[in-house]
Design an enzyme around this catalytic site. Structure first.
Site, short mmCIF file in Angstrom:
data_model
loop_
_atom_site.label_atom_id
_atom_site.label_comp_id
_atom_site.label_asym_id
_atom_site.label_seq_id
_atom_site.Cartn_x
_atom_site.Cartn_y
_atom_site.Cartn_z
N HIS A 62 -41.59 -17.56 -0.65
CA HIS A 62 -41.49 -17.94 0.82
C HIS A 62 -40.79 -17.12 1.92
O HIS A 62 -41.28 -16.55 2.80
CB HIS A 62 -40.65 -19.32 1.00
CG HIS A 62 -41.16 -19.89 2.58
ND1 HIS A 62 -42.37 -20.77 2.98
CD2 HIS A 62 -40.14 -20.01 3.47
CE1 HIS A 62 -42.26 -20.95 4.43
NE2 HIS A 62 -40.61 -20.67 4.43
N TYR A 65 -42.04 -12.58 0.54
CA TYR A 65 -43.40 -12.31 0.55
C TYR A 65 -43.73 -11.34 -0.78
O TYR A 65 -44.41 -10.49 -0.71
CB TYR A 65 -43.88 -11.67 1.58
CG TYR A 65 -43.87 -12.52 2.96
CD1 TYR A 65 -44.57 -13.57 2.86
CD2 TYR A 65 -43.33 -12.27 3.80
CE1 TYR A 65 -44.69 -14.50 4.04
CE2 TYR A 65 -43.04 -13.28 5.14
CZ TYR A 65 -43.89 -14.32 5.24
OH TYR A 65 -43.82 -15.03 6.14
N LYS A 109 -47.01 -17.60 17.13
CA LYS A 109 -46.82 -17.45 15.72
C LYS A 109 -47.08 -19.04 15.07
O LYS A 109 -46.87 -20.12 15.66
CB LYS A 109 -45.36 -17.07 15.22
CG LYS A 109 -45.47 -16.98 13.88
CD LYS A 109 -43.93 -16.36 13.26
CE LYS A 109 -43.84 -16.15 11.95
NZ LYS A 109 -42.26 -15.52 11.57
N GLU A 111 -46.96 -20.90 11.29
CA GLU A 111 -46.21 -21.12 10.08
C GLU A 111 -46.60 -22.35 9.40
O GLU A 111 -46.87 -23.37 9.75
CB GLU A 111 -44.66 -20.88 10.18
CG GLU A 111 -44.31 -19.37 10.67
CD GLU A 111 -42.61 -19.44 10.02
OE1 GLU A 111 -42.02 -20.27 9.89
OE2 GLU A 111 -42.44 -17.97 9.83
N HIS A 113 -45.40 -25.57 6.93
CA HIS A 113 -44.35 -26.45 6.07
C HIS A 113 -45.19 -27.45 5.22
O HIS A 113 -44.89 -28.70 5.46
CB HIS A 113 -43.50 -27.26 7.19
CG HIS A 113 -42.19 -27.36 7.05
ND1 HIS A 113 -41.30 -28.15 7.13
CD2 HIS A 113 -41.45 -25.96 6.91
CE1 HIS A 113 -40.10 -27.84 7.02
NE2 HIS A 113 -40.28 -26.56 6.76
N ASN A 114 -45.80 -26.91 4.16
CA ASN A 114 -46.70 -27.78 3.51
C ASN A 114 -46.16 -28.37 2.39
O ASN A 114 -46.28 -29.83 2.54
CB ASN A 114 -47.79 -26.89 2.80
CG ASN A 114 -48.76 -26.03 3.73
OD1 ASN A 114 -48.76 -26.28 4.78
ND2 ASN A 114 -48.95 -24.94 3.28
N GLN A 333 -31.25 -28.19 10.39
CA GLN A 333 -32.10 -27.47 11.39
C GLN A 333 -31.02 -27.26 12.74
O GLN A 333 -29.81 -27.56 12.70
CB GLN A 333 -33.05 -28.52 11.82
CG GLN A 333 -34.07 -28.91 10.78
CD GLN A 333 -34.73 -27.74 10.55
OE1 GLN A 333 -35.68 -27.59 11.51
NE2 GLN A 333 -34.68 -27.15 9.49
#
Length: 766
Positions: A62, A65, A109, A111, A113-114, A333
């Site tokens: 993640h 890459y 952007k 992204e 968060h699957n 967070q």
């Protein structure tokens, strides 16, 4: 008496140097044996437990890459100097930035968060939104809107009914509490996502060109400050590990905790950051998302011109029992890290105090070349920061065209039974309108506030979201995200270009000039040669397609391991396109309102049903080859739509994609409840097709528009002069109930609306 808790001996650098044979849990942290050996070679000894924690999360798929970056050279090879003219910040930063004129810049952007969203749907989706917002904040921008491309398994599967409501509530809850409009996205259902739903989140922000900030730690003696929420045990390893393994029995036995978000804290953090930027007290800044402090410290130091020293024991904690390596791995967070000149420190602290945001000086930029982290005076990390942040492993994974593809592509839709009369056409239209992918999504989108802040000009169910950036001039941007994963399954190169083309077309349909691209590349396991072939073909398709269209890729995200056992999702390269409008008051909605206007179909129709919604919904079929891509035709069509919008030549425009002309006409009619009379003879005769193909083909580079009669001559003259294929196919008629496709069938507005709106409500609202 309080029980004493035995704590492991602190693993310092000096201790690691004298205990080279100590066993370490590198495998449990997701590292391969050769990766662990590389770490030992880099640091010249065995790593400390804190160093091992940092490398494990930063070298995860993640964050690093490591399987995909060898293919990213395709972006550079296909980006021309002309494409770079409006590109202010490109790939490699937290988000790309483009110049939209009048001194304004926009950053955006998308992204993923699957995996966290499958484990814990609400918090997984909420913190996905929070994370992408902080990426935008870290560029110096004020976030102005969000979008959410979502994909789930079978609508009627019990696990979909577990995951979807939580994801939607998380997206809406976080965005609504912060006060950002959700202006679009997608909701797609397919069995391939049953064990691996996709939760992609997009954010767009605006700033003046001179206010751009970057993630770097430069200037010896500059202070490194952590500010925002306290660090807790939630999300230790978080998305870094979850997004680097498949969901199967061979994956990690202990799942890391999903992060917990606090949108109200993030709202305060946004305003605090904007005040810090306005005061010019920030030299460099980085958000804390995936990999937490490990990422923020190593990336800031790596991008700077020196080293960095950090006192980890100064980190404010919610849980005093956290070990150093857990603090470094935590993905709690609503945290940011800033680099501040000593002379501006007091002003920085005064601003954070005013916003009641906790800020702590953790260390400073040094004149060395290492990242050094201490714990109560003991050195626990001493590493070259680039080795952590940017010089991780690079894999040239094996590629192989999947064996199934020849058989799959040979089985097209030509043999499928088609309706033989008007009643059959009408029935298939209603069936499509009620299908999960084409049905009304308002049960979902009504949970999102799309108008907060007062600058939303268009939002779902229109083709693109449009938001005002400059309240004085009306300058703004349009954004669309798209991907048909069935097309990508049939041909990943073409499928990726079709996603790009549709998103490009949707932005132009709203009246905006397409300017830039972001992408979220969702695939199965990179250890599968077939998946890596799909990935490479998709990247190549996007890169070469962007070069043809003249718009750059500004950044994005790769999400691998969307796979359960040996079953991978369809390749799903979600493409977001951003376009610019001089004045959002001229935006073009997707439905017609005014009786008497004429309806034109722009573009040619071919017999292209493979991979489309009709074959999928009516026959459960997937096979053949996806529709032809013609990017030159897309460019011409986009120019026509933008010019027509600026000159007031069209009042409504709707792209043709899933379900073809039939669905576009139905949606344009239902948008404002105004009917239309349609005739297909000219199109059928010109393109050599029958009425069924005219209605349900998914040929690209096509749009339906409604044109005021007073502007019809100007509009058709423009099309003729530019060589745009066009045909007059109908008229807006408020006396027609719904759609009257003359010579074939009529369908009432109430019948269409009932079919269209009942599907999700029957499942989720009883």
């Amino acid at each position: 008496m309080t029980a004493q808790v035995d704590r492991p001996t602190l693993d310092t650098v000096s201790h690691a140097a004298t205990t080279p044979d100590s066993e370490q849990p590198w495998s449990e942290l997701g590292l391969k044996e050769d990766e662990y050996a590389s770490i030992r070679e880099i640091v010249g000894r065995r790593p400390t437990s804190a160093e091992l924690a940092m490398y494990s999360v930063m070298w995860s798929e993640h964050c690093s890459y490591k399987s995909s970056k060898v293919h990213f050279s395709l972006w550079g090879e296909n980006t021309t100097d002309e494409m770079r003219e409006k590109l202010l910040v490109g790939i490699g930063e937290n988000a790309g930035v483009v110049d939209i004129g009048d001194g304004w810049a926009v950053t955006f952007k998308v992204e993923s968060h699957n995996h966290p969203s499958y484990v814990e749907p609400y918090q997984g989706a909420a913190t996905g939104v929070g994370g992408i917002i902080r990426d935008i904040m870290s560029m110096g921008a004020r976030p102005i809107a969000v979008m959410d491309p979502l994909r789930f398994g079978n609508l009627h599967h019990p696990d979909t009914q577990r995951v979807l409501p939580g994801v939607v509530a998380g997206v809406g809850g976080y965005g609504n509490c912060i006060g950002l409009p959700n202006i679009g996205g997608e909701v797609v259902f397919d069995d391939c996502y049953q064990g691996n739903p996709l939760v992609n989140a997009l954010c767009v922000g605006a700033m003046r060109v001179e206010d751009i900030h970057l993630a770097k730690a430069s200037g010896v003696g500059n202070k490194v400050i952590l500010f925002g929420a306290k660090t807790g045990g939630d999300g230790i390893g978080g998305v870094s590990v979850l997004a680097s393994e498949t969901f199967d029995e061979g994956g990690p036995t202990k799942r890391p905790a999903v992060q917990v978000g606090d949108p109200f804290a993030e709202k305060v953090l946004i305003e605090c950051c904007l005040d810090l930027y306005a005061a010019h007290v920030v030299d460099g800044i980085q958000d804390l998302g995936g990999a937490g402090l490990s990422c923020a410290t190593s990336e800031l130091a790596s991008n700077g011109d020196g080293g960095m020293q950090i006192e980890l024991d100064r980190v404010p904690l919610r849980d005093a029992s956290l070990r150093p390596e857990e603090i470094l791995m935590s993905e709690s967070q609503e945290r940011m890290m800033a680099v501040v000149e000593p002379g501006k420190l007091d002003e920085f602290m005064a601003i954070t105090d005013r916003w009641d945001v906790e800020a702590t000086v953790l260390g400073e930029v040094t004149d060395g070349d290492h990242l050094v982290i201490t714990w109560h005076g003991e050195v626990i990390v001493d590493v070259p920061p680039r080795s952590v942040a940017h010089e991780g492993p690079t894999y040239h994974r094996p590629l192989a065209r999947p064996d199934y593809l020849d058989l799959l592509q040979a089985g097209g839709a030509a043999t499928l039974a088609k309706p033989v009369d008007g009643d059959g056409l009408r029935s298939d239209l209603l069936t499509l309108l009620a299908s999960p992918n084409l049905c009304d999504k308002s049960w979902i989108t009504d949970q999102y506030d799309r108008y907060v802040l007062g600058n939303t000009a268009l939002a779902m169910p229109d083709d693109a979201g449009v938001v005002r950036v400059d309240e004085e001039t009306g300058r703004g941007v349009a954004i669309s995200t798209d991907c048909n994963s069935r097309f990508a399954k049939l041909d990943p190169y073409t499928g990726a270009q079709l996603a790009l083309a549709e998103s490009y077309r949707n932005v132009a349909t709203a009246g905006a000039v397409p300017l830039a691209v972001t992408d979220c590349l969702n695939f199965g396991s990179p250890e599968d040669p077939g998946v890596m072939w799909q990935f490479r073909e998709s990247v190549k398709g996007i890169a070469e397609g962007c070069k043809t269209l003249g718009i750059p890729v500004t950044g994005g995200n790769v999400s691998f391991y969307n796979q359960t056992g040996d079953t991978a999702i369809h390749p799903t390269p979600v493409i977001g396109v951003l376009g610019v409008m001089d004045d959002v008051a001229r935006r073009t909605p997707s439905g017609w309102k005014t009786a008497g206007q004429v309806i034109y179909l722009l573009g040619a129709t071919r017999n292209e049903l493979d991979g489309g919604e009709w074959a999928h919904v009516v026959h459960g079929h997937l096979g053949g080859l996806p529709p032809k891509v013609d990017l030159g035709a897309e460019q011409l069509l986009g120019d026509i739509l933008v010019n027509a919008s600026r000159d007031g030549l069209v009042d409504a425009a709707h792209d043709l994609s899933d379900g073809g002309l039939a669905i576009a006409l139905a949606e344009a009619t239902m948008r404002y409840g105004v009917g239309a009379r349609i005739w297909l003879d000219e199109v059928c005769e010109r393109d050599g097709i029958d009425a069924f193909t005219a209605l349900f083909s998914e040929s690209t580079a096509r749009v339906v528009v409604s044109v005021p009669r007073s502007e019809e001559v100007r509009f058709t003259d423009m099309c003729t002069a530019r060589g745009q294929v066009h045909a007059r196919i109908g008229v807006v008629d408020d006396e027609t109930d719904g759609l009257d496709v003359q010579g074939h069938f009529s369908v009432g507005l109430s019948d269409m609306t009932d079919a269209h709106t009942r599907t999700l409500r029957e499942v989720f609202a009883g």
